[in-house]
Motif scaffolding. Structure first.
Motif, PDB file in Angstrom:
ATOM      1  N   GLU A 190      65.661 -34.061  51.590  1.00  0.00           N
ATOM      2  CA  GLU A 190      66.244 -35.402  51.699  1.00  0.00           C
ATOM      3  C   GLU A 190      66.061 -36.162  50.386  1.00  0.00           C
ATOM      4  OE1 GLU A 190      65.763 -39.483  54.405  1.00  0.00           O
ATOM      5  OE2 GLU A 190      65.107 -37.549  55.216  1.00  0.00           O
ATOM      6  N   VAL A 191      67.073 -36.959  50.041  1.00  0.00           N
ATOM      7  CA  VAL A 191      66.999 -37.836  48.870  1.00  0.00           C
ATOM      8  C   VAL A 191      67.489 -39.216  49.288  1.00  0.00           C
ATOM      9  CG1 VAL A 191      67.823 -38.294  46.530  1.00  0.00           C
ATOM     10  CG2 VAL A 191      67.425 -35.929  47.260  1.00  0.00           C
ATOM     11  N   GLN A 192      66.701 -40.242  48.975  1.00  0.00           N
ATOM     12  CA  GLN A 192      67.122 -41.621  49.212  1.00  0.00           C
ATOM     13  C   GLN A 192      67.101 -42.364  47.885  1.00  0.00           C
ATOM     14  OE1 GLN A 192      65.362 -43.918  52.327  1.00  0.00           O
ATOM     15  NE2 GLN A 192      65.448 -42.287  53.843  1.00  0.00           N
ATOM     16  N   VAL A 193      68.165 -43.109  47.629  1.00  0.00           N
ATOM     17  CA  VAL A 193      68.246 -43.904  46.402  1.00  0.00           C
ATOM     18  C   VAL A 193      68.448 -45.357  46.809  1.00  0.00           C
ATOM     19  CG1 VAL A 193      69.431 -44.263  44.212  1.00  0.00           C
ATOM     20  CG2 VAL A 193      69.213 -41.943  45.138  1.00  0.00           C
ATOM     21  N   GLU A 194      67.371 -46.138  46.731  1.00  0.00           N
ATOM     22  CA  GLU A 194      67.429 -47.562  47.063  1.00  0.00           C
ATOM     23  C   GLU A 194      67.777 -48.349  45.804  1.00  0.00           C
ATOM     24  OE1 GLU A 194      64.001 -48.865  49.574  1.00  0.00           O
ATOM     25  OE2 GLU A 194      63.348 -46.795  49.235  1.00  0.00           O
ATOM     26  N   LYS A 195      68.781 -49.203  45.919  1.00  0.00           N
ATOM     27  CA  LYS A 195      69.198 -50.053  44.804  1.00  0.00           C
ATOM     28  C   LYS A 195      69.977 -51.226  45.367  1.00  0.00           C
ATOM     29  CE  LYS A 195      73.048 -46.839  44.136  1.00  0.00           C
ATOM     30  NZ  LYS A 195      74.016 -46.296  43.190  1.00  0.00           N
ATOM     31  N   THR A 196      70.278 -52.201  44.508  1.00  0.00           N
ATOM     32  CA  THR A 196      70.939 -53.407  44.979  1.00  0.00           C
ATOM     33  C   THR A 196      72.330 -53.137  45.513  1.00  0.00           C
ATOM     34  OG1 THR A 196      69.710 -54.702  43.335  1.00  0.00           O
ATOM     35  CG2 THR A 196      71.640 -55.750  44.327  1.00  0.00           C
ATOM     36  N   GLY A 257      60.198 -53.650  33.614  1.00  0.00           N
ATOM     37  CA  GLY A 257      61.208 -53.823  34.654  1.00  0.00           C
ATOM     38  C   GLY A 257      60.859 -53.137  35.952  1.00  0.00           C
ATOM     39  N   LEU A 258      59.586 -52.855  36.154  1.00  0.00           N
ATOM     40  CA  LEU A 258      59.173 -52.110  37.341  1.00  0.00           C
ATOM     41  C   LEU A 258      58.613 -53.008  38.436  1.00  0.00           C
ATOM     42  CD1 LEU A 258      57.640 -49.067  35.478  1.00  0.00           C
ATOM     43  CD2 LEU A 258      59.539 -48.967  37.113  1.00  0.00           C
ATOM     44  N   ASP A 259      58.556 -54.315  38.189  1.00  0.00           N
ATOM     45  CA  ASP A 259      58.183 -55.236  39.260  1.00  0.00           C
ATOM     46  C   ASP A 259      59.345 -55.401  40.227  1.00  0.00           C
ATOM     47  OD1 ASP A 259      59.622 -56.421  37.188  1.00  0.00           O
ATOM     48  OD2 ASP A 259      58.844 -58.419  37.619  1.00  0.00           O
ATOM     49  N   ALA A 263      66.071 -49.004  40.564  1.00  0.00           N
ATOM     50  CA  ALA A 263      66.271 -48.101  41.705  1.00  0.00           C
ATOM     51  C   ALA A 263      64.933 -47.486  42.084  1.00  0.00           C
ATOM     52  CB  ALA A 263      67.275 -47.003  41.356  1.00  0.00           C
ATOM     53  N   VAL A 264      64.835 -47.076  43.356  1.00  0.00           N
ATOM     54  CA  VAL A 264      63.679 -46.320  43.833  1.00  0.00           C
ATOM     55  C   VAL A 264      64.223 -45.028  44.446  1.00  0.00           C
ATOM     56  CG1 VAL A 264      61.699 -46.237  45.380  1.00  0.00           C
ATOM     57  CG2 VAL A 264      62.332 -48.404  44.281  1.00  0.00           C
ATOM     58  N   ILE A 265      63.851 -43.917  43.865  1.00  0.00           N
ATOM     59  CA  ILE A 265      64.337 -42.612  44.322  1.00  0.00           C
ATOM     60  C   ILE A 265      63.218 -41.927  45.099  1.00  0.00           C
ATOM     61  CG2 ILE A 265      65.280 -40.382  43.613  1.00  0.00           C
ATOM     62  CD1 ILE A 265      66.134 -41.740  40.975  1.00  0.00           C
ATOM     63  N   THR A 266      63.472 -41.671  46.367  1.00  0.00           N
ATOM     64  CA  THR A 266      62.488 -40.995  47.212  1.00  0.00           C
ATOM     65  C   THR A 266      62.973 -39.575  47.483  1.00  0.00           C
ATOM     66  OG1 THR A 266      61.861 -43.086  48.256  1.00  0.00           O
ATOM     67  CG2 THR A 266      61.202 -41.054  49.372  1.00  0.00           C
ATOM     68  N   ILE A 267      62.190 -38.612  47.070  1.00  0.00           N
ATOM     69  CA  ILE A 267      62.558 -37.199  47.213  1.00  0.00           C
ATOM     70  C   ILE A 267      61.613 -36.551  48.207  1.00  0.00           C
ATOM     71  CG2 ILE A 267      62.928 -35.023  45.983  1.00  0.00           C
ATOM     72  CD1 ILE A 267      62.898 -36.852  43.379  1.00  0.00           C
ATOM     73  N   THR A 268      62.170 -36.035  49.291  1.00  0.00           N
ATOM     74  CA  THR A 268      61.378 -35.300  50.277  1.00  0.00           C
ATOM     75  C   THR A 268      61.634 -33.817  50.055  1.00  0.00           C
ATOM     76  OG1 THR A 268      61.636 -37.113  51.866  1.00  0.00           O
ATOM     77  CG2 THR A 268      60.881 -34.997  52.729  1.00  0.00           C
ATOM     78  N   VAL A 287      57.990 -40.517  45.060  1.00  0.00           N
ATOM     79  CA  VAL A 287      58.672 -41.814  45.005  1.00  0.00           C
ATOM     80  C   VAL A 287      58.718 -42.254  43.543  1.00  0.00           C
ATOM     81  CG1 VAL A 287      58.717 -44.193  45.794  1.00  0.00           C
ATOM     82  CG2 VAL A 287      57.862 -42.384  47.314  1.00  0.00           C
ATOM     83  N   LEU A 288      59.900 -42.231  42.968  1.00  0.00           N
ATOM     84  CA  LEU A 288      60.083 -42.546  41.555  1.00  0.00           C
ATOM     85  C   LEU A 288      60.715 -43.926  41.408  1.00  0.00           C
ATOM     86  CD1 LEU A 288      59.912 -41.290  38.639  1.00  0.00           C
ATOM     87  CD2 LEU A 288      62.331 -40.709  38.934  1.00  0.00           C
TER      88      LEU A 288
END
Length: 470
Positions: A190-196, A257-259, A263-268, A287-288
């Protein structure tokens, strides 16, 4: 007779000049030979095991690296993770420094850039002795550096560039960081890419043809993902790697810019574990966090809860964070397995309906296996098997070049409509409309609008016409 004597005298003089020239040249050759031997002279030799401290300038600041029982430490920052291999490279150079040319009786160090040296190296050994090396300018012709030893301003040496190189770079060239985890593409589940904008997820799913489903994060209605696009994306995720080590203990994430990450990429993924069970696998997550970009367009990143900051290339991350759910959708317009279908209805120009019924014919090939084949019927007449297969294959393999995201309302009736009725009584309908000079719009009952190449559409239409005409 007198004339003859003059001639002989001139000849003798010429002979003497030639002899003198010969001895001068021979003498010069000998001097050059001796000088070449001098060029191979070793001018610095320090036992690596005896070195206890090395000081030099990094980024216009002087740093001292001390060697103790626990290894190398940064005197100015004892917690700094010093790279042992890098320090080993430096001590290896200091163990044997040779000159390619020696200049003696020098009276103007400024000519060699040694009035204000590029770098000053101070080496201390366990016996209390110090050795100082100062590097001047680069000789553009030979690509070598001018150097003095122990403040001797009368003698300048030319040394190879490899002697100076280990003392160049920034502070984190002397740091030992962690490596990004090795994650093979076939281990990812699974891959999740959280962004605005347009966050998405990709999840393994055995029930669909491509083996993957995708959609917006939080959306329960996931769509079948395109197998080719999935392979490309997983290769990008698997290929991620750190570029540069930037900060070993960041206290201000906002500086990178990490506060508020881009994007936050979660790799399972699954990782094999050692144990009695050879097939034992452990599920893990990486979690990148992706922050801002530096002047080279690389992104600052941090992994999991670590305070360490690294960079990753903008190219590698853009392949992941710039995707949208629609980019991952399967572009197959109307795939359905024959075993799932009971009939196919086709409408042409809005008023002619052809009902093609499928019936399974089992042909025994051997005692152990039977091959399933399907026959097509129109008005209770069996249609040509080869032409039926050609139509089915052309229809179910039809793919769009992209999915239309903007609103689209056809200006005329559908030219060609295909409707599947499945054995569970569910349906799927796709209607084709002329879109422009290159494309047809395939509007599916699943909510997608496919832009289909006009030639690909005509292949389906021609296959159907040939089937009915037969």
């Amino acid at each position: 007779m007198k004339k003859k004597g003059i001639t002989i005298g001139i000849g003798v003089a010429v002979l003497l000049l030639l002899l003198i020239s010969y001895f001068i040249v021979k003498s010069n050759v000998k001097e050059e030979s001796e000088q070449e031997e001098e060029q191979a002279e070793e001018i610095v030799s320090i036992d690596q095991e005896e070195i206890t401290s090395i000081s030099f300038t990094i980024d216009e600041s002087e740093y001292t690296f001390d060697k103790g029982e626990g290894g190398w430490t940064n005197k100015e920052d004892p917690d700094f993770p010093v790279n042992t291999d890098k320090m080993g490279e430096i001590t290896d150079v200091l163990s044997a420094v040779s000159t390619t040319r020696t200049l003696k009786d020098v009276d103007n160090l400024d000519e060699y850039g040694l009035t204000d040296p590029l770098n000053r190296i101070i080496v201390e050994t366990s016996d209390g002795n110090k050795k100082t090396l100062e590097f001047g300018s680069l000789n553009e012709v030979t690509s070598e550096y001018y150097m003095t030893v122990d403040k001797d301003e009368s003698t300048v040496y030319l040394v190879e560039e490899s002697v100076y190189t280990p003392f160049t770079g920034d502070l984190y060239d002397y740091a030992s960081g962690n490596t990004y985890p090795s994650i093979s593409s076939d281990s990812i589940t699974e891959v999740q890419v959280e962004k605005t904008e347009s966050p998405y997820m990709l999840k393994e799913e055995e029930e669909v043809t491509s083996g993957w489903v995708t959609g917006a994060i939080g959306n329960e209605e996931l769509q079948t993902a395109d197998s080719g696009t999935v392979s490309t994306l997983l290769a990008s995720v698997s290929g991620l790697a750190y570029q540069d080590f930037v900060n070993y203990n960041c206290e201000d994430m906002s500086a990178y810019g990490l506060d508020h990450p881009t994007a936050v990429i979660t790799i399972t993924y699954e990782e094999e574990t050692s144990g009695e069970d050879e097939d034992s696998r452990e599920t893990k997550q990486a979690v990148l966090k992706v922050g801002s970009q530096d002047e080279n367009k690389n992104y600052y990143v941090s992994l999991n809860d670590s305070q360490e900051i690294y960079t990753m290339t903008g190219t590698s991350l853009s392949e992941i964070i710039n995707k949208k759910p629609v980019d991952l959708y399967d572009l197959t317009v109307a795939y359905a397995a024959e075993s799932q279908l009971s009939k196919i209805d086709v409408t042409e120009e809005g008023d002619m309906v052809f009902e093609l019924k499928l019936k399974k014919e089992e042909n025994e090939e051997s005692e152990e296996e039977k091959a399933e084949e399907y026959e097509y019927y129109y008005n209770d007449k069996q249609l040509d098997k080869d032409l039926s297969d050609t139509f089915y294959n052309a229809l179910t393999s039809l793919t769009g070049e992209k999915i239309l995201e903007e609103d689209y309302t056809p200006s005329e009736a559908a030219e060609f409509t295909v409707s599947y009725t499945f054995k569970d009584n569910s349906t799927l309908t796709v209607s084709f409309y002329p879109y422009d000079e290159n494309y047809y719009a395939g509007i599916s009952s699943n909510g997608k609008i496919y832009l289909v190449n006009k030639m690909s559409y005509k292949d389906v239409k021609e296959a159907f016409d040939n089937l009915i005409e037969s």
